[in-house]
Design a protein around this motif. Sequence first.
Motif, mmCIF file in Angstrom:
data_model
loop_
_atom_site.group_PDB
_atom_site.id
_atom_site.type_symbol
_atom_site.label_atom_id
_atom_site.label_comp_id
_atom_site.label_asym_id
_atom_site.label_seq_id
_atom_site.Cartn_x
_atom_site.Cartn_y
_atom_site.Cartn_z
ATOM 1 N N ALA A 1 -28.411 -105.239 -91.337
ATOM 2 C CA ALA A 1 -28.928 -105.614 -90.021
ATOM 3 C C ALA A 1 -27.874 -105.373 -88.939
ATOM 4 O O ALA A 1 -28.192 -104.872 -87.855
ATOM 5 N N VAL A 2 -26.623 -105.706 -89.240
ATOM 6 C CA VAL A 2 -25.542 -105.462 -88.281
ATOM 7 C C VAL A 2 -25.401 -103.967 -88.029
ATOM 8 O O VAL A 2 -25.252 -103.528 -86.881
ATOM 9 N N ASN A 3 -25.463 -103.172 -89.082
ATOM 10 C CA ASN A 3 -25.371 -101.713 -88.911
ATOM 11 C C ASN A 3 -26.525 -101.191 -88.059
ATOM 12 O O ASN A 3 -26.323 -100.323 -87.203
ATOM 13 N N GLU A 4 -27.716 -101.717 -88.259
ATOM 14 C CA GLU A 4 -28.866 -101.304 -87.457
ATOM 15 C C GLU A 4 -28.667 -101.689 -85.993
ATOM 16 O O GLU A 4 -28.968 -100.912 -85.087
ATOM 17 N N ALA A 5 -28.127 -102.869 -85.749
ATOM 18 C CA ALA A 5 -27.859 -103.309 -84.378
ATOM 19 C C ALA A 5 -26.810 -102.414 -83.716
ATOM 20 O O ALA A 5 -26.942 -102.062 -82.537
ATOM 21 N N ALA B 1 -27.223 -100.183 -80.390
ATOM 22 C CA ALA B 1 -26.305 -100.294 -79.256
ATOM 23 C C ALA B 1 -25.765 -98.919 -78.875
ATOM 24 O O ALA B 1 -25.706 -98.569 -77.692
ATOM 25 N N ARG B 2 -25.384 -98.136 -79.859
ATOM 26 C CA ARG B 2 -24.879 -96.777 -79.586
ATOM 27 C C ARG B 2 -25.940 -95.926 -78.903
ATOM 28 O O ARG B 2 -25.644 -95.168 -77.978
ATOM 29 N N SER C 1 -25.688 -107.511 -75.394
ATOM 30 C CA SER C 1 -25.404 -107.896 -76.771
ATOM 31 C C SER C 1 -26.732 -107.946 -77.527
ATOM 32 O O SER C 1 -27.790 -108.136 -76.927
ATOM 33 N N ILE C 2 -26.644 -107.758 -78.814
ATOM 34 C CA ILE C 2 -27.821 -107.817 -79.677
ATOM 35 C C ILE C 2 -27.603 -108.980 -80.638
ATOM 36 O O ILE C 2 -26.632 -108.998 -81.395
ATOM 37 N N LEU D 1 -27.603 -115.341 -86.486
ATOM 38 C CA LEU D 1 -26.648 -115.165 -87.574
ATOM 39 C C LEU D 1 -25.416 -114.387 -87.137
ATOM 40 O O LEU D 1 -24.313 -114.626 -87.622
ATOM 41 N N GLN D 2 -25.629 -113.437 -86.243
ATOM 42 C CA GLN D 2 -24.516 -112.616 -85.786
ATOM 43 C C GLN D 2 -24.901 -111.975 -84.458
ATOM 44 O O GLN D 2 -26.073 -111.720 -84.186
ATOM 45 N N THR D 3 -23.877 -111.718 -83.637
ATOM 46 C CA THR D 3 -24.073 -111.054 -82.360
ATOM 47 C C THR D 3 -23.242 -109.784 -82.342
ATOM 48 O O THR D 3 -22.053 -109.805 -82.686
ATOM 49 N N VAL D 4 -23.880 -108.686 -81.960
ATOM 50 C CA VAL D 4 -23.199 -107.402 -81.814
ATOM 51 C C VAL D 4 -23.157 -107.099 -80.325
ATOM 52 O O VAL D 4 -24.200 -107.012 -79.682
ATOM 53 N N THR D 5 -21.948 -106.983 -79.777
ATOM 54 C CA THR D 5 -21.828 -106.672 -78.356
ATOM 55 C C THR D 5 -21.505 -105.194 -78.168
ATOM 56 O O THR D 5 -20.923 -104.557 -79.054
ATOM 57 N N PHE D 6 -21.883 -104.685 -77.013
ATOM 58 C CA PHE D 6 -21.535 -103.303 -76.705
ATOM 59 C C PHE D 6 -20.021 -103.144 -76.705
ATOM 60 O O PHE D 6 -19.502 -102.132 -77.131
ATOM 61 N N ARG D 7 -19.308 -104.151 -76.253
ATOM 62 C CA ARG D 7 -17.851 -104.098 -76.216
ATOM 63 C C ARG D 7 -17.293 -103.922 -77.629
ATOM 64 O O ARG D 7 -16.412 -103.100 -77.864
ATOM 65 N N ASN D 8 -17.823 -104.668 -78.595
ATOM 66 C CA ASN D 8 -17.362 -104.529 -79.982
ATOM 67 C C ASN D 8 -17.634 -103.129 -80.514
ATOM 68 O O ASN D 8 -16.790 -102.545 -81.207
ATOM 69 N N VAL D 9 -18.811 -102.598 -80.211
ATOM 70 C CA VAL D 9 -19.167 -101.254 -80.677
ATOM 71 C C VAL D 9 -18.245 -100.224 -80.046
ATOM 72 O O VAL D 9 -17.734 -99.328 -80.728
ATOM 73 N N LEU D 10 -17.980 -100.346 -78.745
ATOM 74 C CA LEU D 10 -17.054 -99.419 -78.074
ATOM 75 C C LEU D 10 -15.654 -99.519 -78.667
ATOM 76 O O LEU D 10 -14.996 -98.502 -78.879
#
Length: 91
Positions: free
Chosen positions: A29-33, A37-38, A55-56, A66-75
């Motif tokens: 799920a994190v990988n999909e998020a 984001a990308r 953020s997702i 359960l978890q948050t994926v931010t654009f900043r983290n992805v960048l």
Amino acid sequence: MPRYFFHMRDNDGLLEDPDGSEVADLDAAVNEAKLGARSLMAEDIRLGRALRPISIEISETDGLVLQTVTFRNVLDELTADLYEHQVGRRR
């Protein structure tokens, strides 16, 4: 397979994912998020727009985040990979 929901949060609020997606586990799920984001960032760049602070949030059916994926983290991950690649080529 468990169902996860991907809610997008930005300065305007929360855009809820009413359907969710079935993926193998939270890591998937994190990988999909991150892929989502990308894709959104690539669209902003393609259109010449500033990147949005998005953020997702990944949740279960009960709404627990359960978890948050931010654009900043992805960048940060993308630029770290680029840096490692450049440093590795200099050795």
